[in-house]
Design a protein around this motif. Sequence first.
Motif, PDB file in Angstrom:
ATOM      1  N   UNK A 103       0.833  -1.204   0.000  1.00  0.00           N
ATOM      2  CA  UNK A 103       0.000   0.000   0.000  1.00  0.00           C
ATOM      3  C   UNK A 103       0.872   1.262   0.000  1.00  0.00           C
ATOM      4  N   UNK A 104       1.909   1.231   0.819  1.00  0.00           N
ATOM      5  CA  UNK A 104       2.833   2.375   0.847  1.00  0.00           C
ATOM      6  C   UNK A 104       3.477   2.577  -0.518  1.00  0.00           C
ATOM      7  N   UNK A 108       3.023   5.767  -3.038  1.00  0.00           N
ATOM      8  CA  UNK A 108       4.197   6.554  -3.422  1.00  0.00           C
ATOM      9  C   UNK A 108       4.325   6.659  -4.930  1.00  0.00           C
ATOM     10  N   UNK A 109       4.013   5.568  -5.627  1.00  0.00           N
ATOM     11  CA  UNK A 109       4.308   5.519  -7.053  1.00  0.00           C
ATOM     12  C   UNK A 109       3.258   6.254  -7.871  1.00  0.00           C
ATOM     13  N   UNK A 110       1.998   6.085  -7.491  1.00  0.00           N
ATOM     14  CA  UNK A 110       0.977   6.841  -8.214  1.00  0.00           C
ATOM     15  C   UNK A 110       0.546   8.023  -7.368  1.00  0.00           C
ATOM     16  N   UNK A 111       1.450   8.977  -7.298  1.00  0.00           N
ATOM     17  CA  UNK A 111       1.149  10.176  -6.513  1.00  0.00           C
ATOM     18  C   UNK A 111       0.708  11.268  -7.488  1.00  0.00           C
TER      19      UNK A 111
ATOM     20  N   UNK B  33       8.739  -6.764   4.698  1.00  0.00           N
ATOM     21  CA  UNK B  33       8.532  -5.326   4.640  1.00  0.00           C
ATOM     22  C   UNK B  33       8.564  -4.812   3.206  1.00  0.00           C
ATOM     23  N   UNK B  34       8.704  -5.711   2.271  1.00  0.00           N
ATOM     24  CA  UNK B  34       8.569  -5.329   0.868  1.00  0.00           C
ATOM     25  C   UNK B  34       9.870  -4.961   0.192  1.00  0.00           C
ATOM     26  N   UNK B  35      10.932  -4.776   0.975  1.00  0.00           N
ATOM     27  CA  UNK B  35      12.194  -4.362   0.374  1.00  0.00           C
ATOM     28  C   UNK B  35      13.061  -5.576   0.055  1.00  0.00           C
ATOM     29  N   UNK B  36      13.394  -5.782  -1.215  1.00  0.00           N
ATOM     30  CA  UNK B  36      14.313  -6.875  -1.562  1.00  0.00           C
ATOM     31  C   UNK B  36      15.709  -6.574  -1.031  1.00  0.00           C
TER      32      UNK B  36
END
Lengths: 113, 113
Positions: A103-104, A108-111, B33-36
Motif C-alpha cells: 500500500x505504501x 508513493x508511485x501513483x502520486x 517489509x517489501x524491500x528486496x
Amino acid sequence: MSSSSPPADGDPAPVFSALGDPTRLALLSTLSDGQPRSIASLSADAGMTRQAVTKHLRVLEGAGLVSNIRVGRESRFAFAPGPVARARSYLDEVSARWDEALERLRAFVQRPD
Amino acid sequence: MSSSSPPADGDPAPVFSALGDPTRLALLSTLSDGQPRSIASLSADAGMTRQAVTKHLRVLEGAGLVSNIRVGRESRFAFAPGPVARARSYLDEVSARWDEALERLRAFVQRPD
DNA sequence: GGTTCGCGCAACCAGGAGGTTGCATTCATG
DNA sequence: CATGAATGCAACCTCCTGGTTGCGCGAACC
C-alpha cells in the motif's frame, strides 16, 4: 510443572516444523473432525508402522497440536486448536506487513497530487 | 518448463517445512517489509555464515516463499505472498472443521428440547 | 588493470528425522 | 489365568539438515 508442556509458546517455528510433514499433516487433518482416536486406529490409515505413527504423534504432542489421554489400554489422541490459531495469526501478521508495504509503495508511485 | 518452479503447489507440507526454522522465519519476517535485499545484507543480521543464509534462502525459494533476481553482482531476494496465503487458508480449513465438530458436539450434548 | 566485493560450488562434518525390528508391559476378556 | 490386543521402550539404520571452510569467478570501482 511438568517438563513436557509447551502449550502457550510464543515461537511459532516449532509448530510450523511439526506441520511440515505430510504424514503429520494427514494425522492432524484426520483428528480435526473432533473425534479422538487410538494409535492403532490412526496407524491403520497410514502406510507405515505403528511405531512410526507413534513418533509423529509425539512430535505433534510436543508442539501442542494434539493432546493425549490414556483410556483403558489404549491412548487416545485429540486435536488441540490453540497452536493452529497461533500459527494462523502469525501468518496473518506477515501478510498484513506485506500488504502495508504494498500500500505504501502504491501510494508513493501513483502520486497524482 | 524449468524443474525449479513450484509456485502453484497444492501440498502445503513443503511450505510449512520451510517455515519451520527460526532462521528462515526471521529472514521471511525481514523480507515481508517489501524491500528486496541481497544475500550479504541478509547475512549481516543473521548470526551465521553467508553460505548458511544462502542455503536457507534456497529452501525458501524452493517453497516459493521468496523470489530471486540477479542485479549486477548481487542477487536480491524478495518476499512472495502466495504460499503464505495458501498456508493460511489451509489452517483456516482445519480450524473450520474443528469449529464445526465443536458445534455439532455442543448441539448434541446440551439438547434441552 | 588490479583489487575488492558479492556470490556460487564443492567437500566435509555432526546431529537429528523418519522408519524399521524386536521385546517387554499392561489391560481386557473368555 | 492364559491369551491377545494396544502400547511403550530401546536399538539400529539411512538420509537429510544445518552449519562450516576453502576456493574460484564475475562484476564494480579506483
